[in-house]
Design a protein around this motif. Sequence first.
Motif, PDB file in Angstrom:
ATOM      1  N   THR A 104       0.848  -1.190   0.000  1.00  6.14           N
ATOM      2  CA  THR A 104       0.000   0.000   0.000  1.00  6.14           C
ATOM      3  C   THR A 104       0.885   1.242   0.000  1.00  6.14           C
ATOM      4  OG1 THR A 104      -1.677  -1.201   1.254  1.00  6.14           O
ATOM      5  CG2 THR A 104      -1.869   1.197   1.188  1.00  6.14           C
ATOM      6  N   GLU A 120      -3.808   7.218  -2.713  1.00  4.01           N
ATOM      7  CA  GLU A 120      -3.445   5.922  -2.135  1.00  4.01           C
ATOM      8  C   GLU A 120      -3.794   4.836  -3.140  1.00  4.01           C
ATOM      9  OE1 GLU A 120      -4.859   3.022   1.532  1.00  4.01           O
ATOM     10  OE2 GLU A 120      -5.145   5.186   1.715  1.00  4.01           O
ATOM     11  N   PHE A 121      -2.928   3.847  -3.271  1.00  5.03           N
ATOM     12  CA  PHE A 121      -3.204   2.697  -4.122  1.00  5.03           C
ATOM     13  C   PHE A 121      -2.461   1.485  -3.591  1.00  5.03           C
ATOM     14  CE2 PHE A 121       0.498   4.687  -6.070  1.00  5.03           C
ATOM     15  CZ  PHE A 121       1.332   3.614  -6.308  1.00  5.03           C
ATOM     16  N   THR A 122      -2.804   0.325  -4.108  1.00  5.94           N
ATOM     17  CA  THR A 122      -2.132  -0.907  -3.700  1.00  5.94           C
ATOM     18  C   THR A 122      -1.575  -1.627  -4.922  1.00  5.94           C
ATOM     19  OG1 THR A 122      -4.151  -2.208  -3.794  1.00  5.94           O
ATOM     20  CG2 THR A 122      -3.584  -1.246  -1.671  1.00  5.94           C
ATOM     21  N   ARG A 155       3.552   3.963 -11.432  1.00  6.54           N
ATOM     22  CA  ARG A 155       2.160   4.385 -11.249  1.00  6.54           C
ATOM     23  C   ARG A 155       2.077   5.827 -10.747  1.00  6.54           C
ATOM     24  NH1 ARG A 155      -2.468   0.634  -8.504  1.00  6.54           N
ATOM     25  NH2 ARG A 155      -4.182   2.098  -8.779  1.00  6.54           N
ATOM     26  N   GLN A 159       0.321   8.896 -12.667  1.00  8.99           N
ATOM     27  CA  GLN A 159      -0.649   9.767 -11.998  1.00  8.99           C
ATOM     28  C   GLN A 159      -0.266  11.235 -12.182  1.00  8.99           C
ATOM     29  OE1 GLN A 159      -3.510   8.838 -10.385  1.00  8.99           O
ATOM     30  NE2 GLN A 159      -3.965  11.011 -10.202  1.00  8.99           N
TER      31      GLN A 159
END
Length: 173
Positions: A104, A120-122, A155, A159
Amino acid sequence: MLVTLFKGFIAGGLLIALTGCGFSLRGAFHLPAEIQTVQLSSVAHNASLERALAKRLKPYRLQMVDNSGATADLTITLLPDELDRRLLSLFQTGQVAEYELVYTVKYQLQFAHSEMQAIEFTVTREYQDDPDAVLAKSRELDLVLGEMRQQAADRIIRQISTSYPHRNANSPL
């Protein structure tokens, strides 16, 4: 001669079709030209993700500024990351056979003259454990975690490229 000319037309047509549909090679992200300076900071100084992101940002030839008060076009603040393991399967002996690794990532983006964005991302991966090859599996786990951090850095860059606040000519800064 005619066959060579025909092959050239086919190749040219395919090239135009690929570029026209927006195709780009994996990892080829386009950052806005307005971003020239980046301030990269982390709550845990010299964190692995911070090093991976700094390495991924190098090809863009951005000037990295420190926290000394200099203004940056983009500020990236990495918050503490977390790694969890979820049990997926067991051997007949009751030992763990397979895990799902869940990485995470939490961070904040702030473009110049814009509000801060909390994101937030996983990143998940499956990992097979083997109690008979502990040393080799430990090294493999380190490699998998490194790949997950690189994927997370990519990622974050993706973004950045998609969330830049584009302004029209009539809007003030």
